[in-house]
Write an enzyme that holds these catalytic residues in place. Structure first.
Site, short mmCIF file in Angstrom:
data_model
loop_
_atom_site.label_atom_id
_atom_site.label_comp_id
_atom_site.label_asym_id
_atom_site.label_seq_id
_atom_site.Cartn_x
_atom_site.Cartn_y
_atom_site.Cartn_z
N THR A 46 0.78 -1.38 0.04
CA THR A 46 -0.06 0.09 0.02
C THR A 46 0.85 1.16 0.08
OG1 THR A 46 -1.66 -1.05 1.39
CG2 THR A 46 -2.19 0.96 1.18
N TYR A 134 4.05 -12.65 5.71
CA TYR A 134 2.91 -11.91 4.76
C TYR A 134 2.60 -12.96 3.78
CZ TYR A 134 0.44 -8.55 1.95
OH TYR A 134 -0.35 -8.02 1.08
N LYS A 162 0.59 -12.01 8.47
CA LYS A 162 -0.71 -11.49 7.84
C LYS A 162 -1.15 -12.11 6.66
CE LYS A 162 -1.50 -7.26 4.61
NZ LYS A 162 -0.89 -6.09 4.03
N VAL A 204 -4.34 -5.77 9.30
CA VAL A 204 -3.51 -4.89 8.56
C VAL A 204 -4.56 -4.29 7.43
CG1 VAL A 204 -1.59 -4.45 7.06
CG2 VAL A 204 -1.44 -6.11 9.03
#
EC number: 4.3.3.7
Length: 293
Positions: A46, A134, A162, A204
């Site tokens: 992001t 992740y 995540k 998240v």
């Protein structure tokens, strides 16, 4: 649990000449700290990490650590498909004062499960900073399987994951299999409610760039057993959460929405570019619906 709750996956604002807009960035930091999010994930997908250079990244982390003033955790994205680079970035994150690192599956080179294991273990052994894995097959073309994760979870510095596989069956298996103090965080806003109701520990979030208090309230309502209220909040935000990840590639929609709100300029570094006007109108419509009533 040390890494539970709401973590905002923060955008990186740019000026019209594509330089980083540090004035806007500092304001975003302050807004998130004021909203009392549990942490900020910076220099992740992001945050457009592929197009942020090393010098810029260091400055962003320094400003984030200063802005947090110990009130929120700072998690730095240090993932790479080159293990050596990931280790170097992780050491730098520790030196700069980050609280943890977020390491994505190596992308494009499609390692085996043994390669994934060795990659993440090398990063964990290469520094003294807590590490969150992740897992996002959609962007990396490889899935971190349960057996591999269980081996990794035994490392004292690998403290969470995540999960953005989008596979609720896999995520349930992760939740029921990991050690007691191992954090399982949703990597998709729209799956936060079900994942946390099934025993997950937070999210998240992309949506919390614009609605940190709404996302914070939903997370803590689930933690405190107020499931009906959290469910209502989930469905109130549902269309917006879907739009942020479906109308264009993340982080294009969330940056467009922040620009609509006057918080940043609608600027990207190639290969990312602005979304269509039609998609932008739909995004704004869903945002306005989410804050009405």
């Amino acid at each position: 649990m040390k890494f539970s709750g709401l973590y905002t996956a923060l955008v990186t604002p740019f000026n019209g000449n594509k330089s980083i807009d540090y004035i806007a960035l500092d304001k975003l930091f302050a807004e998130q700290v004021e909203a009392r999010v549990d942490g900020l994930v910076i220099l992740g997908t992001t945050g457009e990490s592929p197009t942020v250079d090393e010098r810029e990244g260091e400055e962003i982390v320094k400003r984030a650590v200063k802005a947090s003033n110990g009130k929120v955790k700072i998690i730095m994205g240090t993932g790479s498909n080159d293990t050596k680079i990931a280790v170097q970035k992780s050491k730098k994150a520790q030196d700069l004062g980050a609280d943890a690192i977020l390491c994505v599956n190596p992308y494009y080179n499609k390692p085996t499960q043994e390669g994934l294991y060795q990659h993440f273990m090398s990063i964990a052994d290469g520094s003294d900073i807590p590490m969150i894995l992740y897992n996002i097959k959609g962007r990396t073309a490889v899935n971190l399987e349960i057996k591999t994760l269980m081996k990794l979870a035994q490392h004292e510095r690998i403290v969470g994951i995540k999960e953005a596989s989008g596979d609720l069956v896999q995520i349930m298996n992760v939740i029921k299999s990991v050690p007691q103090n191992f954090a399982v965080l949703s990597g998709d806003d729209v799956l936060t409610y079900p994942i946390m109701c099934l025993g997950g520990h937070g999210v998240v979030s992309v949506a919390s760039n614009v609605l940190p208090m709404e996302m914070k309230n939903m997370v803590w309502e689930i933690f405190t057993g107020n499931f009906d209220s959290a469910k209502k909040r989930h469905y109130k935000l549902y269309n917006l959460m879907i739009s942020l990840l479906s109308l264009s590639s993340n982080p294009i929609p969330i940056k467009s929405l922040l620009a609509y709100l006057g918080k940043i300029q609608e600027e990207f570094r190639l290969p990312l570019c602005s979304m269509s006007e039609e998609a932008r109108e739909e995004l704004v419509k869903h945002y306005e619906e989410s804050i009405s009533g």
